[in-house]
Scaffold this motif. Sequence first.
Motif, PDB file in Angstrom:
ATOM      1  N   ASP A   5       0.579  -1.181   0.003  1.00 41.18           N
ATOM      2  CA  ASP A   5       0.167  -0.244   0.343  1.00 41.18           C
ATOM      3  C   ASP A   5       0.846   1.121  -0.087  1.00 41.18           C
ATOM      4  O   ASP A   5       2.052   1.251   0.487  1.00 41.18           O
ATOM      5  CB  ASP A   5      -1.127   0.159   1.219  1.00 41.18           C
ATOM      6  N   SER A   6      -0.184   2.060  -0.596  1.00 38.70           N
ATOM      7  CA  SER A   6       1.294   3.864  -0.296  1.00 38.70           C
ATOM      8  C   SER A   6       0.467   4.717   1.228  1.00 38.70           C
ATOM      9  O   SER A   6      -0.324   3.909   1.961  1.00 38.70           O
ATOM     10  CB  SER A   6       0.186   4.670  -1.576  1.00 38.70           C
ATOM     11  N   SER A   7       1.319   5.450   1.217  1.00 32.45           N
ATOM     12  CA  SER A   7       1.185   5.921   3.134  1.00 32.45           C
ATOM     13  C   SER A   7      -0.513   7.129   2.520  1.00 32.45           C
ATOM     14  O   SER A   7      -0.765   7.026   3.691  1.00 32.45           O
ATOM     15  CB  SER A   7       2.238   6.424   3.366  1.00 32.45           C
ATOM     16  N   SER A   8      -1.050   6.898   1.501  1.00 34.85           N
ATOM     17  CA  SER A   8      -1.719   8.278   1.432  1.00 34.85           C
ATOM     18  C   SER A   8      -3.065   7.898   2.567  1.00 34.85           C
ATOM     19  O   SER A   8      -3.656   8.755   3.470  1.00 34.85           O
ATOM     20  CB  SER A   8      -2.561   8.078   0.431  1.00 34.85           C
ATOM     21  N   PHE A   9      -3.907   6.333   2.748  1.00 39.77           N
ATOM     22  CA  PHE A   9      -4.884   5.906   3.647  1.00 39.77           C
ATOM     23  C   PHE A   9      -3.891   6.564   5.050  1.00 39.77           C
ATOM     24  O   PHE A   9      -4.974   6.784   5.907  1.00 39.77           O
ATOM     25  CB  PHE A   9      -5.624   4.512   3.442  1.00 39.77           C
ATOM     26  N   ALA A  10      -3.364   6.099   5.526  1.00 42.28           N
ATOM     27  CA  ALA A  10      -1.858   5.748   6.898  1.00 42.28           C
ATOM     28  C   ALA A  10      -2.453   7.688   7.082  1.00 42.28           C
ATOM     29  O   ALA A  10      -3.133   8.258   7.740  1.00 42.28           O
ATOM     30  CB  ALA A  10      -0.940   5.520   6.969  1.00 42.28           C
ATOM     31  N   ARG A  11      -1.824   8.031   6.115  1.00 38.23           N
ATOM     32  CA  ARG A  11      -1.360   9.476   6.497  1.00 38.23           C
ATOM     33  C   ARG A  11      -3.030  10.202   6.322  1.00 38.23           C
ATOM     34  O   ARG A  11      -3.187  11.054   7.543  1.00 38.23           O
ATOM     35  CB  ARG A  11      -1.054  10.553   5.012  1.00 38.23           C
ATOM     36  N   THR A  12      -3.919  10.238   6.039  1.00 41.28           N
ATOM     37  CA  THR A  12      -5.504  10.495   6.498  1.00 41.28           C
ATOM     38  C   THR A  12      -5.777   9.572   7.799  1.00 41.28           C
ATOM     39  O   THR A  12      -6.365  10.865   8.583  1.00 41.28           O
ATOM     40  CB  THR A  12      -6.336  10.188   5.154  1.00 41.28           C
ATOM     41  N   LEU A  13      -5.721   8.742   7.166  1.00 44.91           N
ATOM     42  CA  LEU A  13      -6.163   8.289   9.190  1.00 44.91           C
ATOM     43  C   LEU A  13      -5.252   9.043  10.426  1.00 44.91           C
ATOM     44  O   LEU A  13      -6.086   9.121  11.310  1.00 44.91           O
ATOM     45  CB  LEU A  13      -6.085   6.848   9.265  1.00 44.91           C
ATOM     46  N   ALA A  14      -3.833   9.585  10.175  1.00 45.30           N
ATOM     47  CA  ALA A  14      -3.549  10.467  11.683  1.00 45.30           C
ATOM     48  C   ALA A  14      -4.378  11.328  11.328  1.00 45.30           C
ATOM     49  O   ALA A  14      -3.905  11.698  12.215  1.00 45.30           O
ATOM     50  CB  ALA A  14      -2.567   9.615  10.570  1.00 45.30           C
ATOM     51  N   GLN A  15      -4.454  12.052  10.150  1.00 43.98           N
ATOM     52  CA  GLN A  15      -4.735  13.344  10.215  1.00 43.98           C
ATOM     53  C   GLN A  15      -6.445  13.500  11.053  1.00 43.98           C
ATOM     54  O   GLN A  15      -6.516  14.311  11.798  1.00 43.98           O
ATOM     55  CB  GLN A  15      -4.657  14.002   8.744  1.00 43.98           C
ATOM     56  N   GLN A  16      -7.367  12.619  11.022  1.00 42.60           N
ATOM     57  CA  GLN A  16      -8.060  12.092  11.023  1.00 42.60           C
ATOM     58  C   GLN A  16      -8.108  11.898  12.954  1.00 42.60           C
ATOM     59  O   GLN A  16      -8.879  12.872  13.708  1.00 42.60           O
ATOM     60  CB  GLN A  16      -9.100  10.937  10.634  1.00 42.60           C
ATOM     61  N   PHE A  17      -7.454  11.529  12.999  1.00 44.01           N
ATOM     62  CA  PHE A  17      -6.472  11.152  14.756  1.00 44.01           C
ATOM     63  C   PHE A  17      -6.301  12.680  15.319  1.00 44.01           C
ATOM     64  O   PHE A  17      -7.182  13.143  16.464  1.00 44.01           O
ATOM     65  CB  PHE A  17      -5.754   9.931  15.311  1.00 44.01           C
ATOM     66  N   LEU A  18      -5.093  13.050  14.872  1.00 50.47           N
ATOM     67  CA  LEU A  18      -5.253  14.380  15.321  1.00 50.47           C
ATOM     68  C   LEU A  18      -6.421  14.961  15.225  1.00 50.47           C
ATOM     69  O   LEU A  18      -6.490  15.856  16.019  1.00 50.47           O
ATOM     70  CB  LEU A  18      -4.164  14.393  13.908  1.00 50.47           C
ATOM     71  N   ASN A  19      -6.624  15.403  14.356  1.00 52.17           N
ATOM     72  CA  ASN A  19      -8.381  16.345  14.134  1.00 52.17           C
ATOM     73  C   ASN A  19      -9.354  15.542  15.094  1.00 52.17           C
ATOM     74  O   ASN A  19     -10.225  17.168  15.902  1.00 52.17           O
ATOM     75  CB  ASN A  19      -9.141  16.224  13.015  1.00 52.17           C
ATOM     76  N   SER A  20      -9.025  14.436  16.278  1.00 47.87           N
ATOM     77  CA  SER A  20      -9.950  14.422  17.409  1.00 47.87           C
ATOM     78  C   SER A  20      -9.087  15.152  18.077  1.00 47.87           C
ATOM     79  O   SER A  20      -9.297  14.132  18.654  1.00 47.87           O
ATOM     80  CB  SER A  20     -10.073  13.109  16.743  1.00 47.87           C
ATOM     81  N   ASP A  21      -7.684  15.400  18.523  1.00 47.99           N
ATOM     82  CA  ASP A  21      -7.083  15.420  19.768  1.00 47.99           C
ATOM     83  C   ASP A  21      -6.451  14.633  19.803  1.00 47.99           C
ATOM     84  O   ASP A  21      -6.623  14.011  21.724  1.00 47.99           O
ATOM     85  CB  ASP A  21      -7.253  16.238  20.899  1.00 47.99           C
ATOM     86  N   ILE A  22      -6.335  13.038  19.305  1.00 50.81           N
ATOM     87  CA  ILE A  22      -5.900  11.613  19.601  1.00 50.81           C
ATOM     88  C   ILE A  22      -4.217  12.054  19.019  1.00 50.81           C
ATOM     89  O   ILE A  22      -3.797  12.721  17.983  1.00 50.81           O
ATOM     90  CB  ILE A  22      -6.744  10.802  18.816  1.00 50.81           C
ATOM     91  N   ASP A  23      -2.818  11.484  19.569  1.00 50.14           N
ATOM     92  CA  ASP A  23      -2.087  11.856  19.686  1.00 50.14           C
ATOM     93  C   ASP A  23      -1.483  10.908  18.947  1.00 50.14           C
ATOM     94  O   ASP A  23      -2.321   9.312  19.025  1.00 50.14           O
ATOM     95  CB  ASP A  23      -0.820  11.735  20.606  1.00 50.14           C
ATOM     96  N   VAL A  24      -0.845  11.072  17.647  1.00 52.25           N
ATOM     97  CA  VAL A  24      -0.655   9.925  16.915  1.00 52.25           C
ATOM     98  C   VAL A  24       1.081   9.815  16.622  1.00 52.25           C
ATOM     99  O   VAL A  24       1.584  10.836  16.213  1.00 52.25           O
ATOM    100  CB  VAL A  24      -0.668  10.147  15.396  1.00 52.25           C
ATOM    101  N   ASN A  25       1.376   8.639  17.879  1.00 50.50           N
ATOM    102  CA  ASN A  25       3.476   8.598  17.462  1.00 50.50           C
ATOM    103  C   ASN A  25       3.760   8.041  16.277  1.00 50.50           C
ATOM    104  O   ASN A  25       4.559   8.709  15.740  1.00 50.50           O
ATOM    105  CB  ASN A  25       3.260   7.275  18.143  1.00 50.50           C
ATOM    106  N   LYS A  26       3.075   7.633  15.230  1.00 50.19           N
ATOM    107  CA  LYS A  26       3.558   7.502  13.688  1.00 50.19           C
ATOM    108  C   LYS A  26       2.522   6.601  13.174  1.00 50.19           C
ATOM    109  O   LYS A  26       2.158   5.737  13.747  1.00 50.19           O
ATOM    110  CB  LYS A  26       5.026   7.132  13.463  1.00 50.19           C
ATOM    111  N   TYR A  27       3.120   6.801  11.852  1.00 57.21           N
ATOM    112  CA  TYR A  27       2.514   5.547  10.564  1.00 57.21           C
ATOM    113  C   TYR A  27       3.920   4.925   9.950  1.00 57.21           C
ATOM    114  O   TYR A  27       4.459   6.178   9.538  1.00 57.21           O
ATOM    115  CB  TYR A  27       1.340   6.080  10.121  1.00 57.21           C
ATOM    116  N   TYR A  28       3.654   4.129   9.311  1.00 62.52           N
ATOM    117  CA  TYR A  28       4.941   3.157   8.785  1.00 62.52           C
ATOM    118  C   TYR A  28       4.437   1.900   8.135  1.00 62.52           C
ATOM    119  O   TYR A  28       3.394   1.432   8.564  1.00 62.52           O
ATOM    120  CB  TYR A  28       6.349   3.078   9.746  1.00 62.52           C
ATOM    121  N   GLN A  29       5.659   1.323   6.617  1.00 60.99           N
ATOM    122  CA  GLN A  29       5.135   0.101   6.544  1.00 60.99           C
ATOM    123  C   GLN A  29       5.785  -0.900   6.921  1.00 60.99           C
ATOM    124  O   GLN A  29       6.851   0.017   7.754  1.00 60.99           O
ATOM    125  CB  GLN A  29       5.644   0.806   4.783  1.00 60.99           C
ATOM    126  N   LEU A  30       5.076  -1.998   6.706  1.00 61.80           N
ATOM    127  CA  LEU A  30       5.591  -2.968   7.516  1.00 61.80           C
ATOM    128  C   LEU A  30       5.557  -4.447   6.654  1.00 61.80           C
ATOM    129  O   LEU A  30       4.435  -4.534   6.160  1.00 61.80           O
ATOM    130  CB  LEU A  30       5.210  -3.369   9.082  1.00 61.80           C
TER     131      LEU A  30
END
Length: 123
Positions: free
Chosen positions: A98-123
Amino acid sequence: MNYKVAINPVGGGSDTGLKSGDILEKDVSLLVSNYIKGRLDELGIENVITRTTDDNISLDERIDFIDSSLGLGDDVIVITNGLSSSVSGVEIIYALRDSSSFARTLAQQFLNSDIDVNKYYQL
């Protein structure tokens, strides 16, 4: 693309995971997973949960269940819920295919809800 979601609460049975007093990771991960399942059901998003009871289920059994229920295509998102004693906030791990686009969008949604995002990465 219409995505399908597999929700995977860690632990179960004798695999309690992390413990803090009377709080067990296996119970918290199942509680969070059931909440996510309920929300996805309300939104009409096809989903399955790998365990609904306090049972040991191997990784291979979980993968086989997801495959037989939803398949393993690019339209399947797997959410594994667990805790960490050394990480604060949310970590989002996405597949190498996968590309990072969905993970980036999901991270932004968490941040918009005041939930800390430690990181997002591929595995």
